[in-house]
Design a protein around this motif. Structure first.
Motif, PDB file in Angstrom:
ATOM      1  N   UNK A  30       0.813  -1.213   0.000  1.00  0.00           N
ATOM      2  CA  UNK A  30       0.000   0.000   0.000  1.00  0.00           C
ATOM      3  C   UNK A  30       0.843   1.259   0.000  1.00  0.00           C
ATOM      4  N   UNK A  31       1.929   1.283   0.760  1.00  0.00           N
ATOM      5  CA  UNK A  31       2.721   2.498   0.949  1.00  0.00           C
ATOM      6  C   UNK A  31       3.861   2.543  -0.061  1.00  0.00           C
ATOM      7  N   UNK A  32       4.007   3.659  -0.743  1.00  0.00           N
ATOM      8  CA  UNK A  32       5.020   3.792  -1.775  1.00  0.00           C
ATOM      9  C   UNK A  32       6.409   3.940  -1.150  1.00  0.00           C
ATOM     10  N   UNK A  33       7.418   3.495  -1.886  1.00  0.00           N
ATOM     11  CA  UNK A  33       8.810   3.635  -1.466  1.00  0.00           C
ATOM     12  C   UNK A  33       9.126   5.113  -1.220  1.00  0.00           C
ATOM     13  N   UNK A  34       9.797   5.375  -0.107  1.00  0.00           N
ATOM     14  CA  UNK A  34      10.153   6.747   0.241  1.00  0.00           C
ATOM     15  C   UNK A  34       9.224   7.388   1.241  1.00  0.00           C
ATOM     16  N   UNK A  57       7.160   7.124   4.913  1.00  0.00           N
ATOM     17  CA  UNK A  57       7.283   6.503   6.230  1.00  0.00           C
ATOM     18  C   UNK A  57       6.322   5.327   6.369  1.00  0.00           C
ATOM     19  N   UNK A  58       6.863   4.140   6.655  1.00  0.00           N
ATOM     20  CA  UNK A  58       6.057   2.942   6.816  1.00  0.00           C
ATOM     21  C   UNK A  58       6.199   1.964   5.669  1.00  0.00           C
ATOM     22  N   UNK A  59       6.775   2.403   4.542  1.00  0.00           N
ATOM     23  CA  UNK A  59       7.034   1.468   3.440  1.00  0.00           C
ATOM     24  C   UNK A  59       7.964   0.363   3.923  1.00  0.00           C
ATOM     25  N   UNK A  75      -4.552  -8.839  13.496  1.00  0.00           N
ATOM     26  CA  UNK A  75      -3.114  -8.554  13.553  1.00  0.00           C
ATOM     27  C   UNK A  75      -2.832  -7.166  12.985  1.00  0.00           C
ATOM     28  N   UNK A  76      -3.430  -6.867  11.847  1.00  0.00           N
ATOM     29  CA  UNK A  76      -3.247  -5.549  11.227  1.00  0.00           C
ATOM     30  C   UNK A  76      -3.777  -4.449  12.134  1.00  0.00           C
ATOM     31  N   UNK A  77      -4.984  -4.630  12.644  1.00  0.00           N
ATOM     32  CA  UNK A  77      -5.590  -3.613  13.511  1.00  0.00           C
ATOM     33  C   UNK A  77      -4.739  -3.347  14.749  1.00  0.00           C
ATOM     34  N   UNK A  78      -4.235  -4.411  15.369  1.00  0.00           N
ATOM     35  CA  UNK A  78      -3.434  -4.238  16.594  1.00  0.00           C
ATOM     36  C   UNK A  78      -2.160  -3.460  16.291  1.00  0.00           C
ATOM     37  N   UNK A  79      -1.505  -3.780  15.191  1.00  0.00           N
ATOM     38  CA  UNK A  79      -0.273  -3.073  14.842  1.00  0.00           C
ATOM     39  C   UNK A  79      -0.564  -1.597  14.586  1.00  0.00           C
ATOM     40  N   UNK A  80      -1.654  -1.307  13.891  1.00  0.00           N
ATOM     41  CA  UNK A  80      -1.987   0.079  13.594  1.00  0.00           C
ATOM     42  C   UNK A  80      -2.427   0.832  14.849  1.00  0.00           C
ATOM     43  N   UNK A  81      -3.157   0.181  15.723  1.00  0.00           N
ATOM     44  CA  UNK A  81      -3.549   0.803  16.989  1.00  0.00           C
ATOM     45  C   UNK A  81      -2.321   1.164  17.813  1.00  0.00           C
ATOM     46  N   UNK A  82      -1.384   0.224  17.901  1.00  0.00           N
ATOM     47  CA  UNK A  82      -0.168   0.483  18.674  1.00  0.00           C
ATOM     48  C   UNK A  82       0.660   1.593  18.031  1.00  0.00           C
ATOM     49  N   UNK A  83       0.682   1.635  16.705  1.00  0.00           N
ATOM     50  CA  UNK A  83       1.431   2.681  16.014  1.00  0.00           C
ATOM     51  C   UNK A  83       0.832   4.057  16.280  1.00  0.00           C
ATOM     52  N   UNK A  84      -0.483   4.103  16.435  1.00  0.00           N
ATOM     53  CA  UNK A  84      -1.152   5.370  16.726  1.00  0.00           C
ATOM     54  C   UNK A  84      -0.768   5.938  18.084  1.00  0.00           C
ATOM     55  N   UNK A  87       4.911  -3.875  10.019  1.00  0.00           N
ATOM     56  CA  UNK A  87       4.330  -5.168  10.372  1.00  0.00           C
ATOM     57  C   UNK A  87       2.907  -5.282   9.823  1.00  0.00           C
ATOM     58  N   UNK A  88       2.156  -4.186   9.896  1.00  0.00           N
ATOM     59  CA  UNK A  88       0.800  -4.189   9.329  1.00  0.00           C
ATOM     60  C   UNK A  88       0.847  -4.366   7.815  1.00  0.00           C
ATOM     61  N   UNK A  89       1.818  -3.740   7.168  1.00  0.00           N
ATOM     62  CA  UNK A  89       1.980  -3.876   5.718  1.00  0.00           C
ATOM     63  C   UNK A  89       2.239  -5.334   5.345  1.00  0.00           C
TER      64      UNK A  89
END
Length: 323
Positions: free
Chosen positions: A126-130, A132-134, A255-264, A278-280
């Motif tokens: 989802x996230x393009x190279x360059x 944050x989070x790629x 798993x995705x939701x937990x990683x994104x919640x923690x990142x928030x 990790x969510x990616x």
């Protein structure tokens, strides 16, 4: 609309005293204005006008891979999906083998080079190279139609099934042509695919009502980093919470939701990026999405003017200056 230079700006002064901004939503009018010399810079250059700009000798392109991801999203939110038949009433997209088959059936390089005229970067996340989070460790999905056929057979569909691919007719650069190419590629793995398009004005109303089984859309990282884009696309859809706004296929992973919640909730940049990555990975391994490409932002610019491209497809007039 006219913009004047702010003489009190704390940074480097803008190069021009003033900038006149014109609204020219029609592609032909915008190209004519540039080539006719009535404007110095235009955005959203259509693919079929790139050659005329480059060959003119008076203008050049300024481009960059944008955060705008163009993707396919299969329906993963209901047992019976509305635009699929030949599956005994089952939703085949609930099976990760079928979703993986979709990813392996797409020749992203061909779409980027041929359909998009080189103005797109093939995507597997989802996230393009360059941004944050790629996640740089993820490998591109291979183009492997034979393995895609094997996966369909393994999932119980050796003869494929019938389905409709939906796409907007007037939303994305060459979007209708991309949808046609995808239709042909999916047909090559044994799926009987019908392409159905709608004007942008009604397309997303239908998508939000879950009327599609597989649809084409796009979404960008409007904040300039990947967390908001991941929450918008890969977070479990929950309008009250503000999650999954563009997730109309209702991909969902604890798993995705937990990683994104923690990142928030973390202030540590390194840890936050680790969690987003990790969510990616989870979305990639789930084949929850079929990423196609990140669209290039393309501006046409008169020689003698420098204009910085912007990954968020935003016109930042401050960057204009004499070459």
């Amino acid at each position: 609309m006219g913009l004047e230079r702010n003489e009190q700006y704390y940074g480097t002064p803008a190069a021009y005293d003033s900038v006149l901004v014109k609204s020219l939503p029609d592609n032909s009018a915008r190209i004519a204005a540039l080539l006719g010399g009535s404007v110095d810079v235009i955005n959203a250059v259509p693919i079929n006008s790139i050659d005329s700009i480059q060959s003119s000798g008076k203008y050049h392109l300024s481009s960059i891979p944008s955060t705008l991801l163009i993707f396919l999203l299969p329906d993963q939110g209901q047992e019976k999906t509305p635009k699929v038949s030949g599956t005994d009433g089952k939703n085949p997209f609930l099976d990760p083998r079928v979703r993986k088959a979709l990813n392996l059936a797409i020749n992203r390089e061909q779409i980027a080079e041929t359909v998009m005229g080189g103005m797109a970067q093939p995507a597997s996340q989802i996230i393009v190279d360059g941004v944050f989070g790629h996640n740089p460790d993820l490998q591109p999905y291979p183009y492997d139609p034979q393995e895609a056929k094997r996966l369909l057979a393994d999932a119980g569909y050796p003869n494929g099934f019938s389905m409709t691919l939906n796409a907007p007719s007037d939303r994305y650069v060459n979007g209708a042509q991309v949808a046609q190419a995808v239709t042909a590629m999916l047909s090559q793995i044994g799926l009987n695919v019908t392409l159905e398009t709608f004007p942008f004005s009604i397309y997303f109303t239908k998508a939000s009502a879950y009327e599609f089984s597989l649809y084409l859309a796009g979404a960008a990282a409007d904040t300039g980093e990947g967390l908001s884009q991941m929450i918008n696309l890969a977070g479990t859809r929950n309008p009250d919470r503000g999650w999954g706004g563009a997730n109309r296929g209702r991909y969902s992973s604890k798993v995705t939701d937990k990683a994104l919640e923690d990142a928030q909730s973390t202030l540590d940049d390194a840890r936050r990026e680790e969690l987003i990555r990790a969510a990616v990975v989870e979305v990639y391994d789930d084949h929850g999405y079929v990423p196609l490409y990140h669209e290039f932002g393309v501006w046409g610019v008169r020689n003698g003017v420098h204009y910085d491209p912007n990954a968020n497809l935003t016109n930042i007039f401050y960057t204009a200056r004499p070459e």
